[in-house]
Design a protein around this motif. Sequence first.
Motif, PDB file in Angstrom:
ATOM      1  N   GLU A   7       0.832  -1.209   0.000  1.00 10.64           N
ATOM      2  CA  GLU A   7       0.000   0.000   0.000  1.00 10.64           C
ATOM      3  C   GLU A   7       0.861   1.252   0.000  1.00 10.64           C
ATOM      4  N   MET A   8       1.889   1.245   0.832  1.00  6.28           N
ATOM      5  CA  MET A   8       2.760   2.409   0.926  1.00  6.28           C
ATOM      6  C   MET A   8       3.470   2.665  -0.398  1.00  6.28           C
ATOM      7  N   ALA A   9       4.016   1.602  -1.000  1.00  5.64           N
ATOM      8  CA  ALA A   9       4.755   1.755  -2.249  1.00  5.64           C
ATOM      9  C   ALA A   9       3.846   2.250  -3.370  1.00  5.64           C
ATOM     10  N   VAL A  10       2.636   1.724  -3.441  1.00  3.59           N
ATOM     11  CA  VAL A  10       1.697   2.159  -4.478  1.00  3.59           C
ATOM     12  C   VAL A  10       1.305   3.621  -4.257  1.00  3.59           C
ATOM     13  N   PHE A  11       1.015   3.986  -3.009  1.00  2.81           N
ATOM     14  CA  PHE A  11       0.656   5.382  -2.723  1.00  2.81           C
ATOM     15  C   PHE A  11       1.784   6.330  -3.129  1.00  2.81           C
ATOM     16  N   VAL A  12       3.024   5.995  -2.799  1.00  5.22           N
ATOM     17  CA  VAL A  12       4.158   6.862  -3.141  1.00  5.22           C
ATOM     18  C   VAL A  12       4.244   7.047  -4.648  1.00  5.22           C
ATOM     19  N   ARG A  13       4.057   5.957  -5.405  1.00  5.42           N
ATOM     20  CA  ARG A  13       4.157   6.086  -6.860  1.00  5.42           C
ATOM     21  C   ARG A  13       3.008   6.907  -7.413  1.00  5.42           C
ATOM     22  N   VAL A  14       1.816   6.741  -6.867  1.00  4.45           N
ATOM     23  CA  VAL A  14       0.677   7.553  -7.317  1.00  4.45           C
ATOM     24  C   VAL A  14       0.939   9.029  -7.018  1.00  4.45           C
ATOM     25  N   HIS A  72      10.823   7.916   2.006  1.00  9.54           N
ATOM     26  CA  HIS A  72      12.139   7.468   2.459  1.00  9.54           C
ATOM     27  C   HIS A  72      12.117   5.978   2.818  1.00  9.54           C
ATOM     28  N   LEU A  73      11.026   5.509   3.422  1.00 11.26           N
ATOM     29  CA  LEU A  73      10.935   4.095   3.776  1.00 11.26           C
ATOM     30  C   LEU A  73      10.910   3.214   2.532  1.00 11.26           C
ATOM     31  N   VAL A  74      10.150   3.642   1.522  1.00 11.57           N
ATOM     32  CA  VAL A  74      10.081   2.865   0.284  1.00 11.57           C
ATOM     33  C   VAL A  74      11.439   2.858  -0.417  1.00 11.57           C
ATOM     34  N   ALA A  75      12.123   4.015  -0.427  1.00 14.14           N
ATOM     35  CA  ALA A  75      13.441   4.084  -1.055  1.00 14.14           C
ATOM     36  C   ALA A  75      14.429   3.162  -0.354  1.00 14.14           C
ATOM     37  N   GLU A  76      14.376   3.120   0.980  1.00 15.95           N
ATOM     38  CA  GLU A  76      15.275   2.239   1.721  1.00 15.95           C
ATOM     39  C   GLU A  76      14.954   0.770   1.456  1.00 15.95           C
ATOM     40  N   MET A  77      13.671   0.455   1.329  1.00 17.31           N
ATOM     41  CA  MET A  77      13.295  -0.920   1.022  1.00 17.31           C
ATOM     42  C   MET A  77      13.799  -1.314  -0.368  1.00 17.31           C
ATOM     43  N   GLU A  78      13.655  -0.422  -1.340  1.00 13.92           N
ATOM     44  CA  GLU A  78      14.136  -0.704  -2.691  1.00 13.92           C
ATOM     45  C   GLU A  78      15.656  -0.875  -2.702  1.00 13.92           C
ATOM     46  N   GLU A  79      16.355  -0.037  -1.921  1.00 10.46           N
ATOM     47  CA  GLU A  79      17.804  -0.146  -1.859  1.00 10.46           C
ATOM     48  C   GLU A  79      18.228  -1.481  -1.256  1.00 10.46           C
ATOM     49  N   ALA A  80      17.521  -1.921  -0.221  1.00  7.60           N
ATOM     50  CA  ALA A  80      17.856  -3.201   0.400  1.00  7.60           C
ATOM     51  C   ALA A  80      17.655  -4.347  -0.589  1.00  7.60           C
ATOM     52  N   GLU A  81      16.555  -4.321  -1.331  1.00  2.00           N
ATOM     53  CA  GLU A  81      16.299  -5.365  -2.314  1.00  2.00           C
ATOM     54  C   GLU A  81      17.313  -5.293  -3.450  1.00  2.00           C
ATOM     55  N   GLN A  82      17.670  -4.073  -3.859  1.00  2.95           N
ATOM     56  CA  GLN A  82      18.626  -3.908  -4.943  1.00  2.95           C
ATOM     57  C   GLN A  82      20.000  -4.413  -4.553  1.00  2.95           C
ATOM     58  N   ALA A  83      20.369  -4.226  -3.293  1.00  2.00           N
ATOM     59  CA  ALA A  83      21.675  -4.685  -2.830  1.00  2.00           C
ATOM     60  C   ALA A  83      21.783  -6.204  -2.939  1.00  2.00           C
ATOM     61  N   VAL A  84      20.670  -6.886  -2.710  1.00  2.00           N
ATOM     62  CA  VAL A  84      20.666  -8.346  -2.814  1.00  2.00           C
ATOM     63  C   VAL A  84      20.655  -8.786  -4.269  1.00  2.00           C
ATOM     64  N   ARG A  85      19.835  -8.128  -5.090  1.00  6.31           N
ATOM     65  CA  ARG A  85      19.693  -8.540  -6.486  1.00  6.31           C
ATOM     66  C   ARG A  85      20.902  -8.154  -7.336  1.00  6.31           C
ATOM     67  N   GLY A  86      21.529  -7.019  -6.992  1.00  3.53           N
ATOM     68  CA  GLY A  86      22.620  -6.518  -7.813  1.00  3.53           C
ATOM     69  C   GLY A  86      22.127  -5.439  -8.747  1.00  3.53           C
ATOM     70  N   VAL A  87      23.032  -4.563  -9.173  1.00  2.00           N
ATOM     71  CA  VAL A  87      22.654  -3.393  -9.978  1.00  2.00           C
ATOM     72  C   VAL A  87      22.084  -3.789 -11.336  1.00  2.00           C
ATOM     73  N   ASP A  88      22.453  -4.979 -11.852  1.00  2.00           N
ATOM     74  CA  ASP A  88      21.988  -5.383 -13.174  1.00  2.00           C
ATOM     75  C   ASP A  88      20.506  -5.746 -13.189  1.00  2.00           C
ATOM     76  N   SER A  89      19.861  -5.807 -12.022  1.00  2.00           N
ATOM     77  CA  SER A  89      18.457  -6.173 -11.982  1.00  2.00           C
ATOM     78  C   SER A  89      17.536  -4.966 -11.874  1.00  2.00           C
ATOM     79  N   LEU A  90      18.035  -3.788 -12.133  1.00  2.00           N
ATOM     80  CA  LEU A  90      17.185  -2.596 -12.099  1.00  2.00           C
ATOM     81  C   LEU A  90      16.008  -2.785 -13.044  1.00  2.00           C
TER      82      LEU A  90
END
Length: 298
Positions: A7-14, A72-90
């Motif tokens: 819900e939070m992520a969708v609201f931020v994008r909207v 800020h919370l959504v950005a931190e969550m995305e950064e945490a997931e990106q760190a695991v996936r690697g930059v090539d998974s953007l």
Amino acid sequence: MSDHWREMAVFVRVAESGSLSRAARELKLSQPSVSRIVGSLEARLGTTLLLRTTRSLSLTEAGSLYLERARHLVAEMEEAEQAVRGVDSLHGVIRLAMPVLYGTRAVIPALPTFLARHPDLRVEIIMSDARQNLITEGVDVAIRLGVGQLDDSTFGARKLALVERLVVAAPTYLSARGAPATPADLARHDCIVQHGLFGHESWRFTRDQAVTSVDVTAKIWINSAPGVLAAAVSGLGIALATRVMAGEEFSTGQLTQLLAPYRLDPAEVYAVFPAGPRPSAKVRAITDHLAGSLDPSR
């Protein structure tokens, strides 16, 4: 992702895109689904976050407060997931705003190598020489040119490059009116001035550390860089241009540089982040790429 995080992520994008339908496209959801998710968030919080009309969305006071924290919370969550996936998974969509001529001749040619490295990313490009409202346009990053301080003081920004500015004119104009030998001679010539970007009727030159400002006569005012270039090529007057934006016209002899011993202040190229000084991983990635591509000294 938990329902609350979703819900939070969708609201931020909207909120950042300014449109339910635009957010739905970017999130690969239906518009009714996005509306339902935002409605569920509002019901859980017990307050209205967005005011909806048939043509626009706007944040309530509660919505603005929630967006400030949630972003800020959504950005931190995305950064945490990106760190695991690697930059090539953007993945996802980047909405990129840019001025027309600089975007056409400098920014867009730099994109193929970036997108080849990140095949799951898509770029939506907004081109305009007018200063858009980046929030209502849902822009993730804007490329802006100017001389002096940016006026978007509440946004995050990163300087990408310095671009040499030149005084130019067409051979047809010079054969009819002659070429200025010094900046002071410009006062007797017809000049072409662009609204907004370099739109000043006082041009500032430096030579041997001596500064000269000349008030020029604007024969023509134009609100776009392609228009300024076309007017100069047509022989309508003397104009300011950057080397990168007028390179083709120089190489074909359609324009000639004037007053070469005198230097104008360079144009500064910035990436501007409406979401603040901590942009998402995909925005940082494209900004890093453009910083290396647009500045030949890097």
